[in-house]
Structures are given as structure tokens and as C-alpha cells.
Design a protein around this motif. Structure first.
Motif, mmCIF file in Angstrom:
data_model
loop_
_atom_site.group_PDB
_atom_site.id
_atom_site.type_symbol
_atom_site.label_atom_id
_atom_site.label_comp_id
_atom_site.label_asym_id
_atom_site.label_seq_id
_atom_site.Cartn_x
_atom_site.Cartn_y
_atom_site.Cartn_z
ATOM 1 N N THR A 34 -6.244 -1.323 -6.279
ATOM 2 C CA THR A 34 -6.327 -0.575 -5.030
ATOM 3 C C THR A 34 -7.229 -1.266 -4.014
ATOM 4 N N ALA A 35 -8.080 -2.166 -4.454
ATOM 5 C CA ALA A 35 -8.985 -2.894 -3.561
ATOM 6 C C ALA A 35 -9.171 -4.298 -4.105
ATOM 7 N N TRP A 36 -9.309 -5.248 -3.191
ATOM 8 C CA TRP A 36 -9.537 -6.622 -3.627
ATOM 9 C C TRP A 36 -10.555 -7.297 -2.721
ATOM 10 N N GLY A 37 -11.070 -8.423 -3.181
ATOM 11 C CA GLY A 37 -12.093 -9.111 -2.416
ATOM 12 C C GLY A 37 -11.576 -10.243 -1.557
ATOM 13 N N ARG A 38 -10.275 -10.525 -1.614
ATOM 14 C CA ARG A 38 -9.715 -11.689 -0.911
ATOM 15 C C ARG A 38 -10.603 -12.916 -1.160
ATOM 16 N N ASP A 39 -10.897 -13.105 -2.426
ATOM 17 C CA ASP A 39 -11.900 -14.095 -2.825
ATOM 18 C C ASP A 39 -11.306 -15.425 -3.270
ATOM 19 N N TRP A 40 -10.038 -15.636 -2.985
ATOM 20 C CA TRP A 40 -9.388 -16.869 -3.456
ATOM 21 C C TRP A 40 -9.327 -17.959 -2.379
ATOM 22 N N THR A 41 -9.826 -17.681 -1.197
ATOM 23 C CA THR A 41 -9.702 -18.634 -0.097
ATOM 24 C C THR A 41 -10.944 -19.496 0.041
ATOM 25 N N ALA A 42 -10.777 -20.645 0.684
ATOM 26 C CA ALA A 42 -11.893 -21.564 0.878
ATOM 27 C C ALA A 42 -12.967 -20.963 1.780
ATOM 28 N N GLY A 65 -12.015 6.334 -8.168
ATOM 29 C CA GLY A 65 -10.779 6.238 -8.942
ATOM 30 C C GLY A 65 -10.036 4.942 -8.736
ATOM 31 N N GLY A 66 -10.576 4.035 -7.917
ATOM 32 C CA GLY A 66 -9.877 2.788 -7.615
ATOM 33 C C GLY A 66 -10.081 1.693 -8.646
ATOM 34 N N THR A 67 -9.251 0.683 -8.526
ATOM 35 C CA THR A 67 -9.344 -0.514 -9.363
ATOM 36 C C THR A 67 -9.560 -1.715 -8.456
ATOM 37 N N VAL A 68 -10.608 -2.477 -8.736
ATOM 38 C CA VAL A 68 -10.984 -3.623 -7.919
ATOM 39 C C VAL A 68 -10.466 -4.904 -8.562
ATOM 40 N N LEU A 69 -9.821 -5.733 -7.754
ATOM 41 C CA LEU A 69 -9.353 -7.050 -8.184
ATOM 42 C C LEU A 69 -10.274 -8.132 -7.641
ATOM 43 N N LEU A 70 -10.849 -8.916 -8.568
ATOM 44 C CA LEU A 70 -11.619 -10.107 -8.232
ATOM 45 C C LEU A 70 -11.175 -11.230 -9.148
ATOM 46 N N PRO A 107 0.796 -1.231 0.000
ATOM 47 C CA PRO A 107 0.000 0.000 0.000
ATOM 48 C C PRO A 107 0.824 1.273 0.000
ATOM 49 N N VAL A 108 1.925 1.295 0.759
ATOM 50 C CA VAL A 108 2.720 2.525 0.825
ATOM 51 C C VAL A 108 3.295 2.868 -0.533
ATOM 52 N N VAL A 109 3.667 1.853 -1.323
ATOM 53 C CA VAL A 109 4.223 2.123 -2.647
ATOM 54 C C VAL A 109 3.105 2.494 -3.611
ATOM 55 N N ARG A 110 1.935 1.880 -3.423
ATOM 56 C CA ARG A 110 0.810 2.244 -4.279
ATOM 57 C C ARG A 110 0.486 3.728 -4.178
ATOM 58 N N ARG A 111 0.591 4.271 -2.979
ATOM 59 C CA ARG A 111 0.286 5.692 -2.827
ATOM 60 C C ARG A 111 1.285 6.554 -3.585
ATOM 61 N N ARG A 112 2.490 6.056 -3.762
ATOM 62 C CA ARG A 112 3.499 6.826 -4.479
ATOM 63 C C ARG A 112 3.453 6.574 -5.980
ATOM 64 N N LEU A 113 2.819 5.494 -6.389
ATOM 65 C CA LEU A 113 2.721 5.140 -7.811
ATOM 66 C C LEU A 113 1.249 4.894 -8.163
ATOM 67 N N PRO A 114 0.431 5.934 -8.141
ATOM 68 C CA PRO A 114 -1.013 5.732 -8.298
ATOM 69 C C PRO A 114 -1.408 5.113 -9.632
ATOM 70 N N ARG A 115 -0.728 5.455 -10.705
ATOM 71 C CA ARG A 115 -1.105 4.871 -11.997
ATOM 72 C C ARG A 115 -0.830 3.379 -12.024
ATOM 73 N N LEU A 116 0.276 2.975 -11.435
ATOM 74 C CA LEU A 116 0.577 1.550 -11.359
ATOM 75 C C LEU A 116 -0.483 0.828 -10.540
ATOM 76 N N ALA A 117 -0.969 1.472 -9.496
ATOM 77 C CA ALA A 117 -2.004 0.865 -8.661
ATOM 78 C C ALA A 117 -3.365 0.867 -9.337
ATOM 79 N N ALA A 165 -15.177 -3.188 -0.123
ATOM 80 C CA ALA A 165 -15.632 -1.911 0.420
ATOM 81 C C ALA A 165 -14.585 -1.275 1.323
ATOM 82 N N ALA A 166 -13.827 -2.088 2.044
ATOM 83 C CA ALA A 166 -12.830 -1.553 2.971
ATOM 84 C C ALA A 166 -11.727 -0.794 2.257
ATOM 85 N N GLY A 167 -11.397 -1.207 1.032
ATOM 86 C CA GLY A 167 -10.295 -0.564 0.334
ATOM 87 C C GLY A 167 -10.707 0.321 -0.822
ATOM 88 N N LEU A 168 -11.999 0.422 -1.084
ATOM 89 C CA LEU A 168 -12.448 1.086 -2.302
ATOM 90 C C LEU A 168 -12.651 2.578 -2.113
#
Length: 258
Positions: free
Chosen positions: A173-181, A199-204, A36-46, A193-196
Motif C-alpha cells: 500500500t506504500a513504497w519508498g521509491r527507493d530504487w532510483t539513483a 493496516g498498510g504494507t510498506v515496500l522497500l 491504487p484503484v484496484v488495491r482499494r477493491r482488493l485490500p487483502r491483495l494490497a 509517509a505519503a501512502g502509509l
């Protein structure tokens, strides 16, 4: 190579291993870009784009069992998304990938296969990314614009491979942690919702290919709440192509017009 025992042998071993460690460190150092700390410095990459928009993205497909269900759900919600596909999956299941395109979604590159990049292999990285980009271009008739490395680990080799292919790396910038059993629709929606933010990008994930068996059902169940939560906040939802991110450099811009 054999190294003799004793202090002299230890010094020789250190002399051999130190350059190797330096090479490995230089290779894996960019992997910290997911923090997260690097994402804040590289917003386009995030994947930070237009503040009134949220980019919805899915990794690891296409999957003939689960991906069509996501396409149906997205159509019912009136939403288009970006699918970061694996090249070997596109080749094995071209009809599924083609269906995503025909229904208005965007295909991006997630690599050829979902391998772990712990050892430097720049030539292999370049071949894999170019091969996957070629598979997407052959299927869609257009060059893809975006690249997301497996596990979000953007090594120096993968970064160079993306640039060579004219792709812009985009994480999330936000994910669902949806890969676990233990994932449930409620847990996925809460994690997003916690990370969104605007301007964010959601990973699912639209498949369990690299995740716990059947976990995609939790993601599918959470999808309406994720989308409606964005809309309730006054945010539009769509693919990265509508997110306000520029493609990668002059080569990427030329490719996007072809």
C-alpha cells in the motif's frame, strides 16, 4: 509462418494475431492489480491488515553486502520484517538468508529470479515459484506463506503458480521509491509517509540488485524515520505474519502448521 501481402494477407494475419493478442491480454490483465484503484477493491491483495499494525517488507535480497546492514538496523530498532527473497539469491547466499531467520525475520517468495513476465509462460511461472518456495522451505524448515511477484506484476500465470505453491499474493500500500539513483533518506521517508495508513504494507528494498547502484543506502538511512513515524502514529511495525492476513486457502493453512 509466412503471410502473403495484400488485403487477403492482411485478413489472414489479423486472424492469426487476434487470438494471440487475446491470450496475451488475458495473461497480463491481472497486472493492473498494482493500481491504487484496484488495491482499494482488493485490500487483502494490497496487504491491508490489522488497522493498528504496519507490515514492513523488503524485496530482492538476500544481498551479502547490504542485507546484513538492514538486519543490524532492524535489531537496533527492535523491529522484525518480512523479506521477499529471490530463490537464486537464497541458493547463492544461504548464510545471509539464514541470518535473517535467526534474527526473527520472515522469509517470503519473490520468485526465482527477477524476470519480466510479458509473454505467457504458465509452466515456467509454476516451476520458478515452486523452486523458490522450495529453497526457502529447505533453508527455514517451514513453508513460506506469502508471494510478491517481481515488479508487482501479478499475471494470471503467476497467480496460478502462487496458488499451486500454497502462497498468498501480497503487494503493498506504500513504497519508498527507493530504487532510483536520486533516492535519499528524506525522499524515501517522505514517499512512505505519503501512502502509509494503519493496516498498510510498506515496500522497500534491502539491495540494489535490480535498482540503481548503491540506492539501498538511502533506504537504510530512512529506516529509523519510517519506523519512528509509525510508532508516533500509534502503529506497531512487524512482519506480515503478524499483520492479520490469512494464508492462502486450506492448503496454505495446512502448510503453515508444518
Amino acid at each position: 509462418m509466412a503471410v502473403s501481402a495484400g488485403p487477403a494477407g492482411a485478413r489472414r494475419a489479423a486472424a492469426v494475431l487476434t487470438p494471440l493478442a487475446a491470450v496475451a491480454a488475458a495473461h497480463i490483465a491481472p497486472a493492473a492489480t498494482w493500481l491504487p484503484v484496484v488495491r482499494r477493491r482488493l485490500p487483502r491483495l494490497a496487504g491491508v491488515g490489522h488497522p493498528g499494525h504496519v507490515a514492513l517488507t523488503f524485496d530482492d535480497g538476500p544481498d551479502p553486502e547490504s542485507t546484513p546492514r538492514f538486519l543490524d538496523a532492524l535489531e537496533a530498532l527492535g523491529v522484525r520484517a518480512t523479506f521477499f527473497v529471490l530463490g537464486d539469491g537464497v541458493v547463492r547466499h544461504p548464510s545471509v538468508a539464514r541470518a535473517a531467520v535467526l534474527r526473527g525475520h520472515e522469509l517470503a517468495v519473490h520468485g526465482w529470479s527477477h524476470d519480466r513476465p510479458w509473454l505467457p509462460a504458465p509452466a515456467d511461472d509454476a516451476r520458478a515459484v515452486l523452486r523458490a518456495a522450495g529453497a526457502v522451505r529447505e533453508l527455514t524448515g517451514r513453508r513460506p506463506l506469502w508471494y510478491r511477484p517481481p515488479y508487482g506484476i501479478l499475471t494470471s500465470g503467476r497467480w496460478a503458480a502462487a496458488r499451486a505453491a500454497g502462497l498468498r499474493p501480497v503487494l503493498w500500500t506504500a513504497w519508498g521509491r527507493d530504487w532510483t539513483a536520486g533516492a535519499t533518506p528524506a525522499s524515501v521517508q517522505a514517499a512512505v509517509a505519503a501512502g502509509l495508513r494503519g493496516g498498510g504494507t510498506v515496500l522497500l528494498h534491502d539491495t540494489d540488485r535490480m535498482s540503481a547502484p548503491g540506492c539501498w543506502r538511502a533506504t537504510l538511512g530512512a529506516l529509523p524515520a519510517v519506523v519512528e513515524g509509525c510508532r508516533a502514529a500509534g502503529l506497531s511495525v512487524g512482519p506480515l505474519a503478524e499483520h492479520g492476513l490469512p494464508p492462502a486457502g486450506p492448503a496454505g493453512r495446512r502448510a503453515s502448521r508444518r
